[in-house]
Design a protein around this motif. Structure first.
Motif, short mmCIF file in Angstrom:
data_model
loop_
_atom_site.label_atom_id
_atom_site.label_comp_id
_atom_site.label_asym_id
_atom_site.label_seq_id
_atom_site.Cartn_x
_atom_site.Cartn_y
_atom_site.Cartn_z
N ASP A 38 0.82 -1.20 0.00
CA ASP A 38 0.00 0.00 0.00
C ASP A 38 0.85 1.25 0.00
O ASP A 38 1.82 1.37 0.76
CB ASP A 38 -0.92 0.00 1.23
N GLY A 39 0.49 2.19 -0.87
CA GLY A 39 1.18 3.47 -0.93
C GLY A 39 0.21 4.55 -1.38
O GLY A 39 -0.87 4.26 -1.89
N VAL A 40 0.59 5.81 -1.18
CA VAL A 40 -0.23 6.96 -1.59
C VAL A 40 0.65 7.86 -2.44
O VAL A 40 1.76 8.21 -2.04
CB VAL A 40 -0.76 7.74 -0.37
N VAL A 41 0.14 8.22 -3.62
CA VAL A 41 0.90 9.11 -4.49
C VAL A 41 0.37 10.54 -4.36
O VAL A 41 -0.79 10.76 -4.03
CB VAL A 41 0.85 8.65 -5.96
N ALA A 42 1.26 11.50 -4.60
CA ALA A 42 0.89 12.90 -4.50
C ALA A 42 1.17 13.56 -5.84
O ALA A 42 2.10 13.16 -6.53
CB ALA A 42 1.70 13.58 -3.39
N PRO A 43 0.43 14.53 -6.23
CA PRO A 43 -0.54 15.27 -5.45
C PRO A 43 -1.97 14.72 -5.54
O PRO A 43 -2.85 15.22 -4.86
CB PRO A 43 -0.49 16.66 -6.06
N CYS A 44 -2.21 13.68 -6.34
CA CYS A 44 -3.59 13.23 -6.54
C CYS A 44 -4.19 12.50 -5.34
O CYS A 44 -5.39 12.53 -5.13
CB CYS A 44 -3.69 12.34 -7.78
N GLY A 45 -3.36 11.82 -4.52
CA GLY A 45 -3.85 11.15 -3.34
C GLY A 45 -4.35 9.73 -3.57
O GLY A 45 -4.89 9.11 -2.65
N CYS A 46 -4.16 9.20 -4.77
CA CYS A 46 -4.61 7.83 -5.05
C CYS A 46 -3.77 6.83 -4.27
O CYS A 46 -2.58 7.02 -4.08
CB CYS A 46 -4.49 7.53 -6.54
N ARG A 47 -4.42 5.74 -3.85
CA ARG A 47 -3.72 4.65 -3.17
C ARG A 47 -3.38 3.60 -4.20
O ARG A 47 -4.25 3.13 -4.93
CB ARG A 47 -4.58 4.08 -2.07
N ILE A 48 -2.08 3.25 -4.28
CA ILE A 48 -1.63 2.24 -5.23
C ILE A 48 -0.60 1.35 -4.58
O ILE A 48 -0.05 1.67 -3.53
CB ILE A 48 -1.03 2.89 -6.51
N ALA A 49 -0.32 0.21 -5.21
CA ALA A 49 0.74 -0.67 -4.73
C ALA A 49 2.09 -0.01 -5.03
O ALA A 49 2.26 0.60 -6.09
CB ALA A 49 0.66 -2.02 -5.44
N PRO A 50 3.05 -0.09 -4.11
CA PRO A 50 4.33 0.58 -4.30
C PRO A 50 5.05 0.17 -5.59
O PRO A 50 5.72 0.99 -6.20
CB PRO A 50 5.15 0.16 -3.08
#
Length: 56
Positions: A38-50
């Motif tokens: 689990d990870g969170v990308v910025a700036p959109c805030g979507c949760r994705i697999a690393p």
């Protein structure tokens, strides 16, 4: 700690080197890894697999 670098015009990062979010398609500036799956990308805030942003 402060780092100062001067990039030559041909050394500047190109927009093509910035990955796109696999969920929404926005450009990813950073990723926070919350765990092995689990990870969170910025700036959109979507949760994705690393590993979703790894290059092939």
């Amino acid at each position: 700690m402060e780092v100062n670098e001067t990039l030559a015009a041909d050394d500047s990062p190109s927009m093509s080197s910035v990955p796109d979010c696999p969920s929404c398609g926005s450009s990813v500036a950073s990723m926070t890894v919350l765990g092995p799956t689990d990870g969170v990308v910025a700036p959109c805030g979507c949760r994705i697999a690393p590993d979703a942003l790894e290059s092939e």
